[in-house]
Design a protein around this motif. Structure first.
Motif, PDB file in Angstrom:
ATOM      1  N   PHE A 146       0.776  -1.331   0.042  1.00  0.00           N
ATOM      2  CA  PHE A 146       0.123   0.075   0.131  1.00  0.00           C
ATOM      3  C   PHE A 146       0.881   1.275  -0.012  1.00  0.00           C
ATOM      4  O   PHE A 146       0.822   2.152  -0.705  1.00  0.00           O
ATOM      5  CB  PHE A 146      -0.832  -0.067   1.153  1.00  0.00           C
ATOM      6  N   GLN A 147       1.921   1.471   0.741  1.00  0.00           N
ATOM      7  CA  GLN A 147       2.942   2.501   0.884  1.00  0.00           C
ATOM      8  C   GLN A 147       3.581   2.522  -0.488  1.00  0.00           C
ATOM      9  O   GLN A 147       3.520   3.915  -0.776  1.00  0.00           O
ATOM     10  CB  GLN A 147       3.745   2.331   1.860  1.00  0.00           C
ATOM     11  N   LYS A 148       3.736   1.864  -1.177  1.00  0.00           N
ATOM     12  CA  LYS A 148       4.435   1.886  -2.476  1.00  0.00           C
ATOM     13  C   LYS A 148       3.618   2.368  -3.541  1.00  0.00           C
ATOM     14  O   LYS A 148       3.759   2.929  -4.486  1.00  0.00           O
ATOM     15  CB  LYS A 148       5.169   0.361  -3.022  1.00  0.00           C
ATOM     16  N   THR A 149       2.198   1.889  -3.664  1.00  0.00           N
ATOM     17  CA  THR A 149       1.199   2.435  -4.529  1.00  0.00           C
ATOM     18  C   THR A 149       1.034   4.047  -4.274  1.00  0.00           C
ATOM     19  O   THR A 149       0.961   4.661  -5.144  1.00  0.00           O
ATOM     20  CB  THR A 149       0.006   1.831  -4.114  1.00  0.00           C
ATOM     21  N   ARG A 150       1.138   4.459  -2.875  1.00  0.00           N
ATOM     22  CA  ARG A 150       1.311   5.867  -2.688  1.00  0.00           C
ATOM     23  C   ARG A 150       2.488   6.264  -3.302  1.00  0.00           C
ATOM     24  O   ARG A 150       2.326   7.585  -3.957  1.00  0.00           O
ATOM     25  CB  ARG A 150       1.143   6.308  -1.273  1.00  0.00           C
ATOM     26  N   ARG A 151       3.757   5.906  -3.243  1.00  0.00           N
ATOM     27  CA  ARG A 151       4.919   6.491  -3.866  1.00  0.00           C
ATOM     28  C   ARG A 151       4.770   6.497  -5.088  1.00  0.00           C
ATOM     29  O   ARG A 151       5.409   7.335  -5.871  1.00  0.00           O
ATOM     30  CB  ARG A 151       6.261   5.786  -3.122  1.00  0.00           C
ATOM     31  N   LEU A 152       4.355   5.471  -5.852  1.00  0.00           N
ATOM     32  CA  LEU A 152       3.866   5.397  -7.283  1.00  0.00           C
ATOM     33  C   LEU A 152       3.267   6.519  -7.675  1.00  0.00           C
ATOM     34  O   LEU A 152       3.637   7.375  -8.872  1.00  0.00           O
ATOM     35  CB  LEU A 152       3.273   3.987  -7.697  1.00  0.00           C
ATOM     36  N   HIS A 153       2.143   6.848  -7.167  1.00  0.00           N
ATOM     37  CA  HIS A 153       1.598   8.100  -7.393  1.00  0.00           C
ATOM     38  C   HIS A 153       2.452   9.494  -7.325  1.00  0.00           C
ATOM     39  O   HIS A 153       2.303  10.346  -8.316  1.00  0.00           O
ATOM     40  CB  HIS A 153       0.289   8.116  -6.724  1.00  0.00           C
ATOM     41  N   VAL A 154       3.104   9.465  -6.364  1.00  0.00           N
ATOM     42  CA  VAL A 154       3.846  10.704  -6.122  1.00  0.00           C
ATOM     43  C   VAL A 154       5.091  10.684  -7.339  1.00  0.00           C
ATOM     44  O   VAL A 154       5.158  11.840  -7.946  1.00  0.00           O
ATOM     45  CB  VAL A 154       4.513  10.656  -4.699  1.00  0.00           C
ATOM     46  N   LEU A 155       5.646   9.524  -7.688  1.00  0.00           N
ATOM     47  CA  LEU A 155       6.554   9.677  -8.765  1.00  0.00           C
ATOM     48  C   LEU A 155       6.195   9.925 -10.040  1.00  0.00           C
ATOM     49  O   LEU A 155       6.837  10.442 -10.882  1.00  0.00           O
ATOM     50  CB  LEU A 155       7.242   8.287  -8.731  1.00  0.00           C
ATOM     51  N   GLU A 156       4.737   9.712 -10.409  1.00  0.00           N
ATOM     52  CA  GLU A 156       4.103   9.759 -11.669  1.00  0.00           C
ATOM     53  C   GLU A 156       3.650  11.110 -11.642  1.00  0.00           C
ATOM     54  O   GLU A 156       3.935  11.754 -12.836  1.00  0.00           O
ATOM     55  CB  GLU A 156       2.783   8.800 -11.572  1.00  0.00           C
ATOM     56  N   HIS A 157       3.313  11.846 -10.618  1.00  0.00           N
ATOM     57  CA  HIS A 157       3.088  13.384 -10.516  1.00  0.00           C
ATOM     58  C   HIS A 157       4.565  14.149 -10.897  1.00  0.00           C
ATOM     59  O   HIS A 157       4.524  14.900 -11.745  1.00  0.00           O
ATOM     60  CB  HIS A 157       2.430  13.810  -9.329  1.00  0.00           C
ATOM     61  N   ARG A 158       5.518  13.615 -10.221  1.00  0.00           N
ATOM     62  CA  ARG A 158       6.829  14.472 -10.202  1.00  0.00           C
ATOM     63  C   ARG A 158       7.384  14.103 -12.045  1.00  0.00           C
ATOM     64  O   ARG A 158       7.754  15.189 -12.597  1.00  0.00           O
ATOM     65  CB  ARG A 158       7.854  13.782  -9.377  1.00  0.00           C
ATOM     66  N   LEU A 159       7.092  13.145 -12.197  1.00  0.00           N
ATOM     67  CA  LEU A 159       7.482  12.780 -13.773  1.00  0.00           C
ATOM     68  C   LEU A 159       6.515  13.371 -15.014  1.00  0.00           C
ATOM     69  O   LEU A 159       7.152  14.002 -15.711  1.00  0.00           O
ATOM     70  CB  LEU A 159       7.364  11.220 -14.092  1.00  0.00           C
ATOM     71  N   ASP A 160       5.203  13.724 -14.437  1.00  0.00           N
ATOM     72  CA  ASP A 160       4.535  14.518 -15.505  1.00  0.00           C
ATOM     73  C   ASP A 160       4.895  15.866 -15.452  1.00  0.00           C
ATOM     74  O   ASP A 160       4.880  16.686 -16.548  1.00  0.00           O
ATOM     75  CB  ASP A 160       3.038  14.405 -15.225  1.00  0.00           C
ATOM     76  N   ALA A 161       5.233  16.467 -14.233  1.00  0.00           N
ATOM     77  CA  ALA A 161       5.463  17.791 -14.312  1.00  0.00           C
ATOM     78  C   ALA A 161       6.762  18.103 -14.723  1.00  0.00           C
ATOM     79  O   ALA A 161       7.183  18.832 -15.390  1.00  0.00           O
ATOM     80  CB  ALA A 161       5.702  18.138 -12.467  1.00  0.00           C
ATOM     81  N   ALA A 162       7.889  17.147 -14.716  1.00  0.00           N
ATOM     82  CA  ALA A 162       9.312  17.165 -15.345  1.00  0.00           C
ATOM     83  C   ALA A 162       9.108  17.025 -16.713  1.00  0.00           C
ATOM     84  O   ALA A 162       9.850  18.003 -17.313  1.00  0.00           O
ATOM     85  CB  ALA A 162      10.246  16.183 -14.727  1.00  0.00           C
ATOM     86  N   ARG A 163       8.160  16.471 -17.220  1.00  0.00           N
ATOM     87  CA  ARG A 163       8.212  16.344 -18.688  1.00  0.00           C
ATOM     88  C   ARG A 163       7.620  17.439 -19.295  1.00  0.00           C
ATOM     89  O   ARG A 163       7.973  17.944 -20.429  1.00  0.00           O
ATOM     90  CB  ARG A 163       7.424  14.944 -19.278  1.00  0.00           C
ATOM     91  N   ALA A 164       6.328  18.041 -18.725  1.00  0.00           N
ATOM     92  CA  ALA A 164       5.887  19.299 -19.081  1.00  0.00           C
ATOM     93  C   ALA A 164       6.832  20.257 -18.968  1.00  0.00           C
ATOM     94  O   ALA A 164       6.927  21.077 -19.932  1.00  0.00           O
ATOM     95  CB  ALA A 164       4.684  19.667 -18.199  1.00  0.00           C
ATOM     96  N   GLU A 165       7.718  20.228 -18.018  1.00  0.00           N
ATOM     97  CA  GLU A 165       8.682  21.680 -17.954  1.00  0.00           C
ATOM     98  C   GLU A 165       9.574  21.537 -19.090  1.00  0.00           C
ATOM     99  O   GLU A 165      10.353  22.292 -19.719  1.00  0.00           O
ATOM    100  CB  GLU A 165       9.398  21.479 -16.797  1.00  0.00           C
ATOM    101  N   ARG A 166      10.250  20.111 -19.339  1.00  0.00           N
ATOM    102  CA  ARG A 166      11.105  19.891 -20.452  1.00  0.00           C
ATOM    103  C   ARG A 166      10.669  20.478 -21.858  1.00  0.00           C
ATOM    104  O   ARG A 166      11.260  20.938 -22.676  1.00  0.00           O
ATOM    105  CB  ARG A 166      11.527  18.633 -20.361  1.00  0.00           C
ATOM    106  N   GLU A 167       9.408  19.698 -21.988  1.00  0.00           N
ATOM    107  CA  GLU A 167       8.843  20.313 -23.312  1.00  0.00           C
ATOM    108  C   GLU A 167       8.520  21.751 -23.401  1.00  0.00           C
ATOM    109  O   GLU A 167       8.750  22.294 -24.591  1.00  0.00           O
ATOM    110  CB  GLU A 167       7.513  19.610 -23.230  1.00  0.00           C
ATOM    111  N   ALA A 168       8.368  22.446 -22.504  1.00  0.00           N
ATOM    112  CA  ALA A 168       8.313  23.927 -22.511  1.00  0.00           C
ATOM    113  C   ALA A 168       9.566  24.743 -22.281  1.00  0.00           C
ATOM    114  O   ALA A 168       9.671  25.870 -22.668  1.00  0.00           O
ATOM    115  CB  ALA A 168       7.343  24.287 -21.317  1.00  0.00           C
ATOM    116  N   GLY A 169      10.662  23.918 -22.244  1.00  0.00           N
ATOM    117  CA  GLY A 169      11.927  24.304 -22.023  1.00  0.00           C
ATOM    118  C   GLY A 169      12.235  25.425 -20.674  1.00  0.00           C
ATOM    119  O   GLY A 169      13.145  26.166 -20.679  1.00  0.00           O
ATOM    120  N   VAL A 170      11.602  24.957 -19.609  1.00  0.00           N
ATOM    121  CA  VAL A 170      11.646  25.374 -18.376  1.00  0.00           C
ATOM    122  C   VAL A 170      12.663  24.791 -17.561  1.00  0.00           C
ATOM    123  O   VAL A 170      12.680  23.401 -17.499  1.00  0.00           O
ATOM    124  CB  VAL A 170      10.299  25.351 -17.565  1.00  0.00           C
TER     125      VAL A 170
END
Length: 548
Positions: A146-170
């Motif tokens: 259960f704790q790892k499922t929560r961490r998976l959601h955290v990492l996926e959110h960080r990954l989406d934010a990092a990809r969006a910043e890279r695509e925008a050149g931030v």
């Protein structure tokens, strides 16, 4: 039917000779500076540092829309407040810093992707399922799952934010360093006062660096150093009134004299070849330093066959020491193992000094051995440090995180080039495992203590020399007479008949007759082998005294 469970080994990459260093940097202290000199240096560094911060802000705002036109506009605006050469140095430093941030951003995204893949794989497995060496197994309990499922959601959110910043050149950049910025909120843990932190912060954000220009006088018009050690600075336009020499220059009272590579530096400035300079303040020691650097053509490495001609020194890198072993050209260990300790705890300067000292000892010992090259593993733990990959193995994660592989390789290559030694990089696969399995026990004696790391040095050296690491396993005791063709000694790959049975080297009783050509049989003795059946021609009497 028995199932074949033999593990498949991964492909071993070929060894290669690492390229030599492509840049040089030397440093000397600016001694005997007058109060006016320090005042001018502080004013120039503060003024140019403010311009560099504004230029970096504009460059980050441009993002992927950067072009030569936007760069020219930024440089033109900086020229009015400094000079053309200062503006060129500032914009170049800005571009390098932005590009470095982009590379770090990509590495961060790749690390997040690896973590997400590992979590998704482990979460898909049943609880308690054992893993393999290639992939981790399921989690131990439902709570951990259960704790790892929560961490998976955290990492996926960080990954989406990092990809969006890279695509925008931030990108996210901190002039002065993110670590020093974080110390502002943890002054007690950093053992700093607010005043001490402010002094370090301001000194790190100053800008006193100028790129060299080939064809200009002494290789640099902005920060000029003459052959006799005189240092002068071209002052920015708003500070031109502080000049004490012609053409808006300020000459420092200090003289520099490089103790290292002085002849090479003098040859460059005499030929008006480009030399870059940087002036910086060490706030802790309250000392000013001048660093000179220049590029040079990449040193042509020797062929791999030439590097192997005089044997090799295999070096195994560990968390607290180098384990080295000398091997001859045939891959045979010679002498005793050598260990060169270092301590990677404490400050960054302390760790760097420890690495330099240990590398120096290794190089000096290799020179005394007479070899032409040093073999080292081509380690890269970039994608191997995540807790998602290694789970509860916290000690192992600390181990691989504590080895500065990139800095170590860079320092070893540059320092070895000065000693006339080459570096041979080998694939690190199975070196520790096979070294401990095949070389640790045979070389251990009452006076020689062998560790798995010493044996790994032998494995690394043999792989660099082109020899196999694993030795043939000795046959069972009842087959050690070579009756079934087992071999216990090595033979060269090109030796004819190397797989055949060796001829006997000693006379053996059970086959001596066949080798002597005698095919007859020995007559059976008629004499009994027991005392009871022994024949006698004497008569039996009751007393032995009556025997005639």
């Amino acid at each position: 039917m028995q199932r074949n469970t033999k593990r498949q080994l991964r492909v071993i990459d070929a060894s290669f000779v690492a390229l030599g260093p492509s840049g040089v940097a030397i440093r000397d202290r600016l001694k005997h500076l007058t109060p006016d000199d320090e005042k001018v240096l502080r004013l120039v560094g503060e003024h140019l540092g403010r311009l560099a911060s504004l230029d970096l802000k504009d460059r980050c705002a441009d993002g992927l829309d950067h072009s030569t036109d936007t760069w020219a506009a930024r440089k033109q605006g900086l020229t009015a407040e400094s000079s053309s050469r200062w503006a060129g140095s500032i914009t170049k430093a800005t571009h390098d810093q932005w590009a470095l941030s982009r590379r770090c951003q990509l590495a961060h995204i790749q690390g997040l992707e690896a973590g997400v893949r590992t979590l998704m794989h482990r979460l898909s497995l049943p609880l308690g399922e054992k893993g393999t060496k290639k992939a981790a197994g399921g989690y131990r309990s439902k709570s951990e799952w259960f704790q790892k499922t929560r961490r998976l959601h955290v990492l996926e959110h960080r990954l989406d934010a990092a990809r969006a910043e890279r695509e925008a050149g931030v990108v996210h950049v901190v002039r002065g360093g993110r670590k020093l910025l974080g110390n502002r909120h943890n002054l007690q843990a950093a053992q700093l006062t607010e005043t001490e932190w402010r002094q370090r912060w301001e000194a790190e954000r100053w800008f006193l660096a100028a790129d060299g220009e080939s064809g200009k006088r002494f290789g640099n018009e902005t920060i000029r150093v003459t052959p006799d050690g005189e240092v002068s600075i071209k002052l920015p336009a708003p500070l031109a009134g502080l000049a004490n020499a012609r053409h808006g220059r300020y000459v420092l009272a200090s003289r520099v004299g490089f103790a290292h590579r002085a002849a090479e530096w003098a040859d460059r400035i005499d030929a008006n070849r480009a030399v870059a300079y940087r002036i910086h303040l060490d706030v802790v020691r309250e000392r000013w330093y001048l660093t000179a650097s220049w590029q040079r053509p990449v040193i042509q490495t020797i062929p791999l066959e030439a590097a192997r001609a005089r044997g090799m020194v295999g070096v195994d890198t560990n968390i607290d020491h180098f384990a080295a072993y000398r091997l001859d050209v045939h891959g045979n260990p010679a002498g005793d193992p050598m260990r060169f300790p270092y301590d990677l705890t404490g400050s960054a300067d302390h760790r760097d000094a420890q690495i330099r000292h240990a590398i120096t000892q290794v190089l000096h010992w290799a020179k005394r051995c007479g070899v032409a090259a040093i073999a080292i593993e081509d380690l890269d733990f970039t994608a191997e440090k995540t807790r998602e990959k290694h789970g509860r193995r916290k000690r192992f994660r600390q181990l691989i995180s504590g080895i500065p592989t990139a800095k170590l390789k860079a320092r070893l290559i540059s320092m070895a080039a000065e000693q006339g030694l080459s570096i041979v990089a080998v694939d690190p696969a199975y070196t520790t495992q096979w070294g401990g399995q095949h070389w640790q026990k045979p070389l251990a004696t009452p006076r020689r203590k062998m560790t798995r790391h010493d044996a790994a040095g032998i494995a690394i050296g043999r792989r660099a020399l082109g020899h196999p690491i694993r030795r043939r396993t000795a046959p069972p005791p009842h087959h050690q007479s070579d009756g079934v063709g087992h071999r216990t000694v090595q033979a060269e790959p090109g030796t004819r008949g190397r797989e055949e049975t060796r001829p006997p080297v000693t006379e053996r009783a059970h086959d001596a007759r066949a080798r002597a050509g005698n095919t007859g049989t020995r007559e059976t003795s008629r004499t009994s082998k027991t005392v009871r059946d022994v024949r006698s021609d004497q008569a039996w009497v009751q007393s032995s005294l009556l025997i005639i």
